[in-house]
Design a protein around this motif. Structure first.
Motif, PDB file in Angstrom:
ATOM      1  N   ASP A 245      -1.656 -10.333  -7.104  1.00 32.89           N
ATOM      2  CA  ASP A 245      -0.415  -9.576  -6.942  1.00 32.89           C
ATOM      3  C   ASP A 245       0.568  -9.892  -8.067  1.00 32.89           C
ATOM      4  O   ASP A 245       0.508 -10.949  -8.700  1.00 32.89           O
ATOM      5  CB  ASP A 245       0.249  -9.942  -5.613  1.00 32.89           C
ATOM      6  N   ASP A 252      10.462  -3.350  -5.297  1.00 34.20           N
ATOM      7  CA  ASP A 252       9.558  -2.831  -4.269  1.00 34.20           C
ATOM      8  C   ASP A 252       8.265  -3.650  -4.194  1.00 34.20           C
ATOM      9  O   ASP A 252       7.722  -3.860  -3.105  1.00 34.20           O
ATOM     10  CB  ASP A 252       9.235  -1.360  -4.529  1.00 34.20           C
ATOM     11  N   ASP A 256       6.924  -5.430  -0.763  1.00 30.65           N
ATOM     12  CA  ASP A 256       5.576  -5.207  -0.232  1.00 30.65           C
ATOM     13  C   ASP A 256       4.817  -6.523  -0.097  1.00 30.65           C
ATOM     14  O   ASP A 256       4.139  -6.772   0.910  1.00 30.65           O
ATOM     15  CB  ASP A 256       4.799  -4.252  -1.150  1.00 30.65           C
ATOM     16  N   SER A 260       3.755  -8.127   3.563  1.00 25.44           N
ATOM     17  CA  SER A 260       2.342  -8.276   3.924  1.00 25.44           C
ATOM     18  C   SER A 260       1.989  -9.728   4.209  1.00 25.44           C
ATOM     19  O   SER A 260       1.147 -10.016   5.065  1.00 25.44           O
ATOM     20  CB  SER A 260       1.447  -7.714   2.810  1.00 25.44           C
TER      21      SER A 260
END
Length: 299
Positions: A245, A252, A256, A260
């Motif tokens: 990631d 944003d 996210d 998660s």
């Protein structure tokens, strides 16, 4: 969910170091950590300062934010001398210190103290030392007088008076993914630290990474069950920057990522303070917006 940062000790205190730690508190980070290494990867040939003096200085110019290491290891630390430094730092900070601690890796710390012909510890040897290091450090930080004669460490009538400001001692955040380390985290940790699965960093997907973290949390829960500890009482920290990631690419992207991982059970996200021209390069304006507004988007 908490949001923290890690500030690498790569700047002179008089040339931006002080201001960075003060700015971290202004932005509202829960904790500001620093690496406890002699040198680290791509930063090896540049400026690099000691973790404990850096945190001591940071303690004198902040008042609310917690401070800590991510992570200290037995690679070049001894429990007796480390305990004395931690008790002093906990006192200077007014009880704001967290010790991030792990078994250590095979990087520069692992060889810096070796003589000619000496081989660095194997992963098993590092785990053996860690398994002795953590319980002894626990005793040194909670008991006024400690004697111990172990396979790797000794302590002879060591005094640590008056002990930590935080009682019974300052919290341990134990970095671990293997079974022995997870058992140490379950028994001695107030928090557990993960960086995800390093095998997925370059070739994995975010979905695979989250599945790996979920598996780690499940195994941590089993380690807690073995000693009848509720895993909900063990804080779970995700140090970012080592998964597929890229949570600092945009506001944003961070929301996210944090959302998660909160669903997995992570309750603290740690992001690296941006460093231009490094693996931790990021837009400072985006970083500061994440610091001030990121977690609000999760509620």
């Amino acid at each position: 969910m908490r949001l923290s940062t890690v500030i690498l000790p790569d700047r002179r205190w008089s040339e931006g170091g002080r201001e960075t730690w003060q700015r971290a508190e202004e932005l509202g980070f829960h904790t500001a950590y620093t690496y406890d290494h002699l040198s680290w990867r791509t930063f090896r040939d540049g400026p690099w300062f000691g973790a404990v003096p850096t945190l001591t200085a940071a303690a004198t110019v902040t008042s609310r934010m917690r401070l800590g290491t991510l992570v200290t290891s037995p690679n070049f630390r001894h429990p007796v001398t480390l305990a004395k430094e931690l008790i002093s730092l906990d006192d200077i900070s007014g009880g704001r210190l967290t010790l991030g601690i792990g078994a250590g890796g095979s990087g520069f710390d692992a060889t810096a103290l070796l003589g000619d012909g000496q081989e660095p510890w194997t992963p098993r040897e590092r785990a053996d030392r860690f398994g002795e290091f953590v319980p002894l450090l626990d005793r040194l930080l909670t008991q006024d007088v400690v004697s111990y004669d172990g396979e790797h460490y000794s302590a002879s009538e060591v005094r640590n008076i008056p002990g930590c400001v935080q009682r019974p001692r300052l919290p341990f955040a134990v970095a671990a993914t293997g079974p022995r380390g997870l058992r140490l985290a379950a028994r001695h940790g107030q928090a557990w630290v993960t960086t995800g699965d390093p095998k997925l960093f370059e070739t994995g997907t975010p979905e695979e990474s989250r599945a790996a973290v979920a598996g780690q949390i499940q195994r941590l829960g089993k380690a807690c069950a073995e000693i009848d500890r509720d895993p909900a009482g063990l804080h779970k920290i995700m140090l970012t920057g080592f998964t597929p990631d890229r949570p600092l690419d945009s506001f944003d992207a961070f929301v996210d990522f944090a959302g998660s991982h909160a669903e997995l059970g992570i309750d603290e996200i740690v992001v690296h303070w941006p460093i231009d021209g490094s693996v931790f390069a990021a837009d400072l304006a985006v970083f500061e917006k994440i610091a001030t507004d990121g977690l609000a988007q999760l509620s």
